[in-house]
Structure formats: C-alpha cells, structure tokens
Design an enzyme around this catalytic site. Sequence first.
Site, mmCIF file in Angstrom:
data_model
loop_
_atom_site.group_PDB
_atom_site.id
_atom_site.type_symbol
_atom_site.label_atom_id
_atom_site.label_comp_id
_atom_site.label_asym_id
_atom_site.label_seq_id
_atom_site.Cartn_x
_atom_site.Cartn_y
_atom_site.Cartn_z
ATOM 1 N N ASP A 20 29.986 20.928 58.297
ATOM 2 C CA ASP A 20 29.775 22.425 59.124
ATOM 3 C C ASP A 20 27.552 22.409 59.606
ATOM 4 O O ASP A 20 27.260 23.682 59.915
ATOM 5 C CB ASP A 20 29.970 23.533 58.977
ATOM 6 C CG ASP A 20 31.365 22.746 58.478
ATOM 7 O OD1 ASP A 20 32.638 22.234 59.115
ATOM 8 O OD2 ASP A 20 31.963 23.887 57.859
ATOM 9 N N GLU A 202 37.342 24.180 67.929
ATOM 10 C CA GLU A 202 36.926 24.389 67.179
ATOM 11 C C GLU A 202 34.976 24.091 67.175
ATOM 12 O O GLU A 202 34.532 23.458 67.927
ATOM 13 C CB GLU A 202 37.488 24.711 65.914
ATOM 14 C CG GLU A 202 37.665 23.371 64.845
ATOM 15 C CD GLU A 202 37.944 24.198 63.461
ATOM 16 O OE1 GLU A 202 39.041 24.419 63.396
ATOM 17 O OE2 GLU A 202 37.717 22.977 62.412
#
Length: 319
Positions: A20, A202
Amino acid sequence: MSVSNDALQYNKPWILQRADPYVYKSPDGLYYFTASVPAYDGIVLRCSRTLAGLADAGEKEVWHKHDSGIMSCHVWAPELHFLDGAWYIYFAAGDKDDIWAIRPYVLTCKDKDPMTGTWTELGKMGRADEDEFSFEAFSLDATVFENGGKHYYVWAEKVGVGKQISNLYIGELETPNRLKTVQVLLTTPDYDWERVGFWVNEGPSVIKRNGRIFLTYSASETGIAYCMGMLTADENSDLLDPLSWKKERYPVLCSDEAKGIYGPGHNSFTQDEEGNDILVYHARTEKEITGDPLYNPNRHAMLMKVRWDERGVPVFRYD
C-alpha cells in the site's frame, strides 16, 4: 543520501515488503514515503531529496499501535497529506478484541518537519451530521484530493449481509478529519475481475491531467487476482454525482506472468524530479503465496512510468 533518478528501476522491487505504498512530493521538492509494514503495528515515514533516494532512506516510526482497544491491530494503508497548513496521516486500524472492526483514523502534526515533529491523534474520521452510515462498518484505504478549491475524501467500506461487498465512496471534506457531505457511492464490484475471492473495490488514488480526474482503485482478493481499475470524471463536473464518473469495463493493470509481477495494486501517484508522472504500486514476485496472502509479507513497492495516449488517458504498461 542523494541518488539520481538514473538509479531508478521500474516494475521491479523498489522498497521491499512495503505494501500500500504512498509517496508525497512536497512543494519544496522533498519526497516522503509511507506504507503498510508487515507487522501491521505502526506507521513509518521516509524522506529523501530524490525519488530514488527513498529506497535507502532511513525509516522512522512516527506512531505505534495501542496496546488495547481501537487502533490496536491491523494498522493499514497510511497516507501522508498536507492540508490547511498542517500534516495529516490517514490510516485504518482494528481492535485486538475485534480484529476486523477496521475503521479510519487521522493523525496530525503541526510542525514543519513530519519526520521529527509531534504527531497527535484526532481519532476516528468524522462524518456529516445527517450521515448515518459512513464508518460504521469495515472501512479503510482513505485518500484525499483537491479539485476546484474543495477537498474530497474517498474510501472503501463494506456493506451487506453474509458475503460483504467492499465499495468505494466519496464525500467533500468540511475539515481534514470530518466530512461535510453524506457519502456517495462511486463504484461497487460489477465485473468478474472485481469478484475473485472477495467482491472488492478499494485502494483509491487520484491523478489529474487534461481537465480530467482519473481515480484508480484495486479489486479482488490480495493474491494473483488483485488488479487495478479506473474511473474518470471531468474536473468541472459535480464530483458528488455518480453519473459524473465513467468506469472502465476492464482492469487497467493486471498480473503479468512473463514479467514475474503478480497482484499489482493499491497505488499512489507522484512525479519524478523532471515532472514525469510515476505510478507507485505494490506487487508480488512469486506466483504461489505461502500461507494467508494478507499476512504474507512479500508485497513490494514498485514504480512505473505513466504514459499518456492520444486521448489524454493514462496508460499503465510494464515495458
């Protein structure tokens, strides 16, 4: 340590075991890096005068999880932003007594240097008074972007009974840690490539160019099926109107066995020192994952040059 961009290697592991990944380039040219760490137990920052230099820059933990209660496990997907004269970190975390009670939280630092300054907890992200739904269920992966003098907050939140579905929502910010408007649904997993293992949208991220806003996101479970989709809106449109956004029918970036890149996704955007647009993403280099993909640490931060086609649309390619 100053490193020339000549040292950059694209579509290869750049910063190991950092999922991420988020890179923020400040107005003074400094680069900051943050990401999920394998232990999911804190938030780290790196700083460098060059993009390439982030790979070897010293890493500092600026916040550590609580021993109990909220923010005590699963510290995920931090992002660093500078808003209204202060630094903010947006992240998600769970409760060790309810590990999947993932909610969005905010930290702030009013000092000039986020690496050495004091970080203060602002608590859970706030919603508008008339909003009864936002952040009441599994919520994560928040990002913030500016358009037309307004700031917008985009995040993923699960809904439904039984096999829950992760959608993306948008709202305008009233303050850096509170929404001004009720949530608006941007995208839900419509297609087969968004429904592998789990039904997931997401990891939103925004890049603006040519009068348009391109919002990338990630889909499906975190293994080989993980991939990137994209929405597009005109910068002059009402961004809180779902009809302002056009969703691509097919993913814009997928695993490539020939390149040895698997599960690309959860990206951010930055620019190199010459002003070229760069995609920062994580991916794996092994096809077969040992153990639970969520807890396997081998998601590595990578870089890709963003190309723009004749229509002014970003193109993501491994070459």
